[in-house]
Design a protein around this motif. Sequence first.
Motif, PDB file in Angstrom:
ATOM      1  N   PRO A  15     -12.471 -11.598 -10.740  1.00  0.00           N
ATOM      2  CA  PRO A  15     -11.996 -10.844 -11.901  1.00  0.00           C
ATOM      3  C   PRO A  15     -10.604 -11.278 -12.342  1.00  0.00           C
ATOM      4  O   PRO A  15      -9.864 -11.894 -11.582  1.00  0.00           O
ATOM      5  N   ASP A  16     -10.272 -10.934 -13.582  1.00  0.00           N
ATOM      6  CA  ASP A  16      -8.976 -11.311 -14.138  1.00  0.00           C
ATOM      7  C   ASP A  16      -7.811 -10.767 -13.328  1.00  0.00           C
ATOM      8  O   ASP A  16      -6.767 -11.393 -13.245  1.00  0.00           O
ATOM      9  N   TRP A  17      -7.959  -9.579 -12.693  1.00  0.00           N
ATOM     10  CA  TRP A  17      -6.846  -9.011 -11.942  1.00  0.00           C
ATOM     11  C   TRP A  17      -6.460  -9.889 -10.769  1.00  0.00           C
ATOM     12  O   TRP A  17      -5.365  -9.793 -10.256  1.00  0.00           O
ATOM     13  N   LEU A  18      -7.350 -10.760 -10.362  1.00  0.00           N
ATOM     14  CA  LEU A  18      -7.073 -11.595  -9.196  1.00  0.00           C
ATOM     15  C   LEU A  18      -6.310 -12.854  -9.571  1.00  0.00           C
ATOM     16  O   LEU A  18      -5.970 -13.645  -8.720  1.00  0.00           O
ATOM     17  N   ARG A  78     -10.358  -5.007  -3.426  1.00  0.00           N
ATOM     18  CA  ARG A  78     -10.926  -5.319  -4.744  1.00  0.00           C
ATOM     19  C   ARG A  78     -11.305  -4.050  -5.484  1.00  0.00           C
ATOM     20  O   ARG A  78     -11.077  -3.932  -6.681  1.00  0.00           O
ATOM     21  N   ALA A  79     -11.885  -3.090  -4.752  1.00  0.00           N
ATOM     22  CA  ALA A  79     -12.295  -1.835  -5.391  1.00  0.00           C
ATOM     23  C   ALA A  79     -11.085  -1.081  -5.935  1.00  0.00           C
ATOM     24  O   ALA A  79     -11.092  -0.615  -7.069  1.00  0.00           O
ATOM     25  N   VAL A  80     -10.031  -0.972  -5.128  1.00  0.00           N
ATOM     26  CA  VAL A  80      -8.829  -0.261  -5.560  1.00  0.00           C
ATOM     27  C   VAL A  80      -8.155  -1.004  -6.704  1.00  0.00           C
ATOM     28  O   VAL A  80      -7.708  -0.397  -7.681  1.00  0.00           O
ATOM     29  N   SER A  81      -8.099  -2.314  -6.628  1.00  0.00           N
ATOM     30  CA  SER A  81      -7.447  -3.096  -7.679  1.00  0.00           C
ATOM     31  C   SER A  81      -8.167  -2.991  -9.014  1.00  0.00           C
ATOM     32  O   SER A  81      -7.542  -3.087 -10.060  1.00  0.00           O
ATOM     33  N   GLY A  82      -9.460  -2.775  -8.993  1.00  0.00           N
ATOM     34  CA  GLY A  82     -10.226  -2.697 -10.224  1.00  0.00           C
ATOM     35  C   GLY A  82     -10.431  -1.294 -10.757  1.00  0.00           C
ATOM     36  O   GLY A  82     -11.083  -1.095 -11.771  1.00  0.00           O
ATOM     37  N   MET A  83      -9.854  -0.302 -10.102  1.00  0.00           N
ATOM     38  CA  MET A  83     -10.161   1.075 -10.473  1.00  0.00           C
ATOM     39  C   MET A  83      -9.333   1.629 -11.616  1.00  0.00           C
ATOM     40  O   MET A  83      -9.657   2.670 -12.163  1.00  0.00           O
ATOM     41  N   LEU A  84      -8.259   0.980 -12.012  1.00  0.00           N
ATOM     42  CA  LEU A  84      -7.374   1.546 -13.016  1.00  0.00           C
ATOM     43  C   LEU A  84      -8.048   1.753 -14.363  1.00  0.00           C
ATOM     44  O   LEU A  84      -7.652   2.629 -15.128  1.00  0.00           O
ATOM     45  N   ASP A  89     -12.681  10.663 -12.271  1.00  0.00           N
ATOM     46  CA  ASP A  89     -13.474  11.025 -11.090  1.00  0.00           C
ATOM     47  C   ASP A  89     -13.796   9.793 -10.244  1.00  0.00           C
ATOM     48  O   ASP A  89     -13.782   9.840  -9.026  1.00  0.00           O
ATOM     49  N   HIS A  90     -14.060   8.662 -10.892  1.00  0.00           N
ATOM     50  CA  HIS A  90     -14.301   7.415 -10.161  1.00  0.00           C
ATOM     51  C   HIS A  90     -13.016   6.963  -9.468  1.00  0.00           C
ATOM     52  O   HIS A  90     -13.038   6.514  -8.324  1.00  0.00           O
ATOM     53  N   PHE A  91     -11.900   7.105 -10.155  1.00  0.00           N
ATOM     54  CA  PHE A  91     -10.595   6.754  -9.602  1.00  0.00           C
ATOM     55  C   PHE A  91     -10.344   7.520  -8.312  1.00  0.00           C
ATOM     56  O   PHE A  91      -9.974   6.944  -7.290  1.00  0.00           O
ATOM     57  N   LEU A  92     -10.557   8.836  -8.336  1.00  0.00           N
ATOM     58  CA  LEU A  92     -10.287   9.676  -7.159  1.00  0.00           C
ATOM     59  C   LEU A  92     -11.220   9.352  -5.999  1.00  0.00           C
ATOM     60  O   LEU A  92     -10.784   9.264  -4.852  1.00  0.00           O
ATOM     61  N   SER A  93     -12.509   9.127  -6.285  1.00  0.00           N
ATOM     62  CA  SER A  93     -13.429   8.804  -5.189  1.00  0.00           C
ATOM     63  C   SER A  93     -13.136   7.426  -4.623  1.00  0.00           C
ATOM     64  O   SER A  93     -13.237   7.204  -3.420  1.00  0.00           O
ATOM     65  N   THR A  94     -12.757   6.486  -5.477  1.00  0.00           N
ATOM     66  CA  THR A  94     -12.402   5.138  -5.007  1.00  0.00           C
ATOM     67  C   THR A  94     -11.174   5.202  -4.114  1.00  0.00           C
ATOM     68  O   THR A  94     -11.142   4.591  -3.048  1.00  0.00           O
ATOM     69  N   MET A  95     -10.171   5.956  -4.537  1.00  0.00           N
ATOM     70  CA  MET A  95      -8.958   6.104  -3.720  1.00  0.00           C
ATOM     71  C   MET A  95      -9.287   6.692  -2.361  1.00  0.00           C
ATOM     72  O   MET A  95      -8.801   6.214  -1.334  1.00  0.00           O
ATOM     73  N   ALA A  96     -10.115   7.732  -2.342  1.00  0.00           N
ATOM     74  CA  ALA A  96     -10.463   8.387  -1.080  1.00  0.00           C
ATOM     75  C   ALA A  96     -11.194   7.433  -0.143  1.00  0.00           C
ATOM     76  O   ALA A  96     -10.940   7.417   1.063  1.00  0.00           O
ATOM     77  N   ASP A  97     -12.081   6.622  -0.697  1.00  0.00           N
ATOM     78  CA  ASP A  97     -12.895   5.734   0.133  1.00  0.00           C
ATOM     79  C   ASP A  97     -12.204   4.438   0.539  1.00  0.00           C
ATOM     80  O   ASP A  97     -12.497   3.884   1.589  1.00  0.00           O
ATOM     81  N   HIS A  98     -11.306   3.937  -0.305  1.00  0.00           N
ATOM     82  CA  HIS A  98     -10.826   2.571  -0.111  1.00  0.00           C
ATOM     83  C   HIS A  98      -9.322   2.389   0.069  1.00  0.00           C
ATOM     84  O   HIS A  98      -8.889   1.290   0.419  1.00  0.00           O
ATOM     85  N   TYR A  99      -8.533   3.392  -0.167  1.00  0.00           N
ATOM     86  CA  TYR A  99      -7.095   3.191  -0.200  1.00  0.00           C
ATOM     87  C   TYR A  99      -6.534   2.621   1.110  1.00  0.00           C
ATOM     88  O   TYR A  99      -5.808   1.631   1.091  1.00  0.00           O
ATOM     89  N   THR A 100      -6.844   3.224   2.249  1.00  0.00           N
ATOM     90  CA  THR A 100      -6.247   2.781   3.523  1.00  0.00           C
ATOM     91  C   THR A 100      -6.629   1.345   3.879  1.00  0.00           C
ATOM     92  O   THR A 100      -5.746   0.530   4.151  1.00  0.00           O
TER      93      THR A 100
END
Length: 188
Positions: A15-18, A78-84, A89-100
């Motif tokens: 992805p472009d963010w990379l 990758r999931a956190v980087s692409g969540m913005l 609701d997707h943002f919050l679930s992604t943060m909960a699952d992938h942040y650490t």
Amino acid sequence: MGTAQTLEEFISAIPDWLTFGEHLHAEAEALAQQQSTYPRYVTGGSMDDAFWRSLICDTTALGERVPDSYKNNYSSWRAVSGMLSQPEDHFLSTMADHYTPARVYDEIFGLAMPGRRFFTTREGYIGLAPSRTTAGDLVCVIKGANVPLFLRPTGENYVLVGECSCHGIMHGEVMLRKDLEIREISLV
């Protein structure tokens, strides 16, 4: 990121963010052109594994070789980087699952990238090189060195460009090759 069928599919999935440096996207495109016949990495394994390991020099923050489980950290990164660009609701679930796990990968990525750029070799190796590396520089394993080095030919001598991380030769694997060229060189 799933396993790509071809190297072109793998590169197009970046992805472009990379594109963390000006050079990555262009070099990744060159990699696709150069290695279009290599759906797997030159030393075995998938291009996906070679890529995520290369981005962090296949090394943990403590300087140890990265275990296979860090692929999950990369996926989270990758999931956190692409969540913005996602709904809240997707943002919050992604943060909960992938942040650490993403933070663990990002910490290592932040240590690995400064002053480096993505590179490929004619033989199909990929890795991170000093930012001043140019086409024609050579990846060399020097007896007694802890990491491969980039050398620049200058006539019959060589100039040290700097150390690099090159997936597939970092842990002595290259020494098992039967076609290994061994020679004496002069550094100036």
